[in-house]
Design an enzyme around this catalytic site. Structure first.
Site, PDB file in Angstrom:
ATOM      1  CE1 TYR A   1      13.839  16.763  19.497  1.00  0.00           C
ATOM      2  CE2 TYR A   1      15.060  17.691  17.620  1.00  0.00           C
ATOM      3  CZ  TYR A   1      14.546  16.595  18.326  1.00  0.00           C
ATOM      4  OH  TYR A   1      15.324  15.610  18.196  1.00  0.00           O
TER       5      TYR A   1
ATOM      6  CG  ASP B   1      14.157  16.154  23.501  1.00  0.00           C
ATOM      7  OD1 ASP B   1      15.141  16.195  24.301  1.00  0.00           O
ATOM      8  OD2 ASP B   1      13.825  15.445  22.707  1.00  0.00           O
TER       9      ASP B   1
ATOM     10  CG  HIS C   1      11.555  12.198  25.113  1.00  0.00           C
ATOM     11  ND1 HIS C   1      12.835  12.713  25.708  1.00  0.00           N
ATOM     12  CD2 HIS C   1      11.929  12.302  23.717  1.00  0.00           C
ATOM     13  CE1 HIS C   1      13.843  12.625  24.846  1.00  0.00           C
ATOM     14  NE2 HIS C   1      13.097  12.494  23.810  1.00  0.00           N
TER      15      HIS C   1
END
Length: 218
Positions: free
Chosen positions: A83, A122, A205
């Site tokens: 992330y 991500d 997402h």
């Protein structure tokens, strides 16, 4: 050779909270969150294959406190679940983001020298205009600044592949993120395919899946 079976996810759920139904399928859970906000913007990995090793972070306490990295080593490859820290509205954290990108690129490049690396998670960046619905309104938006796009380009230049675009080089409307505001959501030889699971909901997402065929991948 069989496709590798992995599930990577951004999660606020700790490894101890993984549902028993998944454990009963033989899944081994691992989870990591930024140290300053446990359970927030974490990453997780479920695998039916026992890992050779699991490491957390990149070895930099300051950077690891805001973005998180979980590295899982399998016999044939390493999976890096990540992330990446957001540069925020107004770009107040852009300089931090640039430092984070530089350290992350060095980290994965070092790993890649000894074993293939798959980066999942991500990355908080839209690299090309094709990645955006509204280009004109996002030219200095977090995730689409020149600095962030160039950093992602450097990662590709180091030999990593953006797996979805390898197989779908000009597919329109192939998005993986929709803002909650305004109701917006209503190459390696062993890389076999990549797809966006646009019907999956529950987050801003949606997942991107990759299929690998690796000797000994499990």
């Amino acid at each position: 050779m069989a496709p590798a079976k992995r599930l990577n996810m951004e999660t606020k759920c700790g490894a101890e909270s993984v549902p028993e139904e998944l454990r009963s399928l033989g899944a081994f859970p691992h989870q990591h969150s930024p140290s300053d906000r446990p359970g927030y913007s974490g990453v997780g990995l479920l695998s039916r294959t026992k890992l050779l090793a699991v490491t957390y972070g990149m070895g930099d306490p300051e950077l690891d406190a805001k973005g998180c990295v979980l590295t899982a080593e399998f016999p044939a490859l390493r999976v890096v679940c990540v992330y990446v820290s957001n540069s925020r509205r107004g770009l107040g954290r852009l300089s931090f983001r640039q430092a984070w990108d530089e350290r992350f690129h060095s980290f994965v490049s070092q790993l890649d020298r000894s074993k293939p690396v798959a980066i999942c998670g991500d990355l908080n960046v839209a690299h090309q205009p094709l990645d955006l619905r509204n280009l004109s309104g996002n030219k200095r938006s977090p995730g689409f600044t020149r600095e962030e796009r160039e950093a992602f380009g450097e990662l590709l230049g180091a030999g990593f592949l953006d797996s979805f675009w390898v197989f779908n080089p000009s597919l329109p409307n192939a998005f993986t993120f929709w803002t909650y505001l305004s109701g917006a959501r209503r190459g390696r030889k062993d890389l076999c395919d990549s797809r966006i699971e646009q019907r999956a909901k529950g987050s801003d997402h949606c997942p991107v899946g990759i299929y690998l065929a690796l000797e000994g991948a499990g």
